[in-house]
Design a protein around this motif. Structure first.
Motif, PDB file in Angstrom:
ATOM      1  N   ARG A  22       0.843  -1.212   0.000  1.00 45.63           N
ATOM      2  CA  ARG A  22       0.000   0.000   0.000  1.00 45.63           C
ATOM      3  C   ARG A  22       0.870   1.251   0.000  1.00 45.63           C
ATOM      4  O   ARG A  22       0.574   2.222  -0.700  1.00 45.63           O
ATOM      5  N   TRP A  23       1.945   1.253   0.787  1.00 40.85           N
ATOM      6  CA  TRP A  23       2.852   2.406   0.811  1.00 40.85           C
ATOM      7  C   TRP A  23       3.486   2.626  -0.565  1.00 40.85           C
ATOM      8  O   TRP A  23       3.661   3.755  -0.995  1.00 40.85           O
ATOM      9  N   VAL A  24       3.819   1.529  -1.248  1.00 39.50           N
ATOM     10  CA  VAL A  24       4.399   1.638  -2.584  1.00 39.50           C
ATOM     11  C   VAL A  24       3.354   2.198  -3.547  1.00 39.50           C
ATOM     12  O   VAL A  24       3.638   3.136  -4.308  1.00 39.50           O
ATOM     13  N   ARG A  25       2.130   1.664  -3.518  1.00 39.99           N
ATOM     14  CA  ARG A  25       1.061   2.155  -4.408  1.00 39.99           C
ATOM     15  C   ARG A  25       0.755   3.627  -4.148  1.00 39.99           C
ATOM     16  O   ARG A  25       0.460   4.378  -5.069  1.00 39.99           O
ATOM     17  N   ALA A  26       0.849   4.046  -2.869  1.00 34.33           N
ATOM     18  CA  ALA A  26       0.554   5.434  -2.509  1.00 34.33           C
ATOM     19  C   ALA A  26       1.727   6.368  -2.792  1.00 34.33           C
ATOM     20  O   ALA A  26       1.616   7.572  -2.610  1.00 34.33           O
ATOM     21  N   GLY A  27       2.861   5.796  -3.185  1.00 34.85           N
ATOM     22  CA  GLY A  27       4.029   6.618  -3.495  1.00 34.85           C
ATOM     23  C   GLY A  27       4.854   7.009  -2.280  1.00 34.85           C
ATOM     24  O   GLY A  27       5.765   7.826  -2.379  1.00 34.85           O
ATOM     25  N   GLN A  28       4.547   6.429  -1.129  1.00 32.05           N
ATOM     26  CA  GLN A  28       5.318   6.726   0.081  1.00 32.05           C
ATOM     27  C   GLN A  28       6.676   6.025   0.061  1.00 32.05           C
ATOM     28  O   GLN A  28       7.628   6.497   0.672  1.00 32.05           O
ATOM     29  N   LEU A  29       6.736   4.887  -0.610  1.00 31.22           N
ATOM     30  CA  LEU A  29       7.974   4.138  -0.822  1.00 31.22           C
ATOM     31  C   LEU A  29       8.102   3.893  -2.319  1.00 31.22           C
ATOM     32  O   LEU A  29       7.094   3.664  -2.994  1.00 31.22           O
ATOM     33  N   THR A  30       9.316   3.920  -2.824  1.00 33.77           N
ATOM     34  CA  THR A  30       9.551   3.646  -4.238  1.00 33.77           C
ATOM     35  C   THR A  30      10.130   2.246  -4.379  1.00 33.77           C
ATOM     36  O   THR A  30      11.140   1.930  -3.750  1.00 33.77           O
ATOM     37  N   ALA A  36      15.771 -10.603 -10.704  1.00 32.31           N
ATOM     38  CA  ALA A  36      14.847 -11.739 -10.770  1.00 32.31           C
ATOM     39  C   ALA A  36      13.406 -11.286 -11.000  1.00 32.31           C
ATOM     40  O   ALA A  36      12.494 -12.098 -11.021  1.00 32.31           O
ATOM     41  N   GLY A  37      13.190  -9.974 -11.156  1.00 33.63           N
ATOM     42  CA  GLY A  37      11.847  -9.466 -11.405  1.00 33.63           C
ATOM     43  C   GLY A  37      11.005  -9.251 -10.155  1.00 33.63           C
ATOM     44  O   GLY A  37       9.811  -9.018 -10.247  1.00 33.63           O
ATOM     45  N   ARG A  38      11.637  -9.342  -8.987  1.00 35.10           N
ATOM     46  CA  ARG A  38      10.913  -9.127  -7.728  1.00 35.10           C
ATOM     47  C   ARG A  38      10.941  -7.649  -7.373  1.00 35.10           C
ATOM     48  O   ARG A  38      11.916  -6.951  -7.634  1.00 35.10           O
ATOM     49  N   LYS A  39       9.874  -7.173  -6.733  1.00 33.56           N
ATOM     50  CA  LYS A  39       9.816  -5.789  -6.272  1.00 33.56           C
ATOM     51  C   LYS A  39      10.758  -5.637  -5.086  1.00 33.56           C
ATOM     52  O   LYS A  39      10.751  -6.446  -4.155  1.00 33.56           O
ATOM     53  N   VAL A  40      11.582  -4.572  -5.134  1.00 34.29           N
ATOM     54  CA  VAL A  40      12.539  -4.295  -4.068  1.00 34.29           C
ATOM     55  C   VAL A  40      12.524  -2.808  -3.735  1.00 34.29           C
ATOM     56  O   VAL A  40      12.138  -1.974  -4.556  1.00 34.29           O
ATOM     57  N   VAL A  41      12.971  -2.503  -2.522  1.00 34.10           N
ATOM     58  CA  VAL A  41      13.092  -1.121  -2.062  1.00 34.10           C
ATOM     59  C   VAL A  41      14.564  -0.875  -1.749  1.00 34.10           C
ATOM     60  O   VAL A  41      15.227  -1.724  -1.140  1.00 34.10           O
ATOM     61  N   ASP A  42      15.068   0.269  -2.161  1.00 36.22           N
ATOM     62  CA  ASP A  42      16.443   0.658  -1.879  1.00 36.22           C
ATOM     63  C   ASP A  42      16.656   0.745  -0.366  1.00 36.22           C
ATOM     64  O   ASP A  42      15.824   1.307   0.363  1.00 36.22           O
TER      65      ASP A  42
END
Length: 134
Positions: A22-30, A36-42
């Motif tokens: 939800r934070w990613v969808r809301a733009g709070q986290l990028t 491997a095509g998995r979603k990751v956060v810096d």
């Protein structure tokens, strides 16, 4: 640059995977995709986000002090003999244990369910990284 999968980020932040999504969808986290095509956060972004999100209960003691590490929580257990006592607090996700005199326990009225603040002032803090850390 370290990267964390969304599930790892969730565990580090103490929330569910869905909350991180939800934070990613809301733009709070990028989030980006790893090889491997998995979603990751810096890692650096996650650290900044964690710091901004960190909010514990307000310290009720209203005392000025030089120690910066204060953990507000509830006393969960007191084991005392005639001279010494072990007092355990649950401060959010953290268990803090203190050894003190039984006299201090009596004077402070420490017993399970009492609100207390663990104040930590240390000149030595050991920092470790997991084996194979990024």
């Amino acid at each position: 640059m370290p990267q964390f999968r969304l599930s790892e980020a969730a565990r580090l932040l103490g929330v569910s995977d869905d909350t991180v999504r939800r934070w990613v969808r809301a733009g709070q986290l990028t989030a980006s995709e790893d090889a491997a095509g998995r979603k990751v956060v810096d890692g650096a972004q996650l650290a900044g986000f964690a710091r901004a999100q960190a909010s514990g209960p307000e310290d009720p003691s209203a005392v000025g002090r030089s120690a910066r590490n204060r953990f507000v929580g509830l006393v969960t257990e007191v084991v005392a003999d005639k001279v010494m006592a072990q007092v355990e607090l649950q401060c959010g996700a953290h268990r803090v244990v203190s050894l003190m005199s039984t006299e201090a326990v009596r004077e402070l009225g420490l017993r399970p369910g009492v609100l207390a603040v663990a104040v930590v002032k240390a000149t030595t803090v050991v920092v470790e990284t997991p084996e194979g850390s990024r």
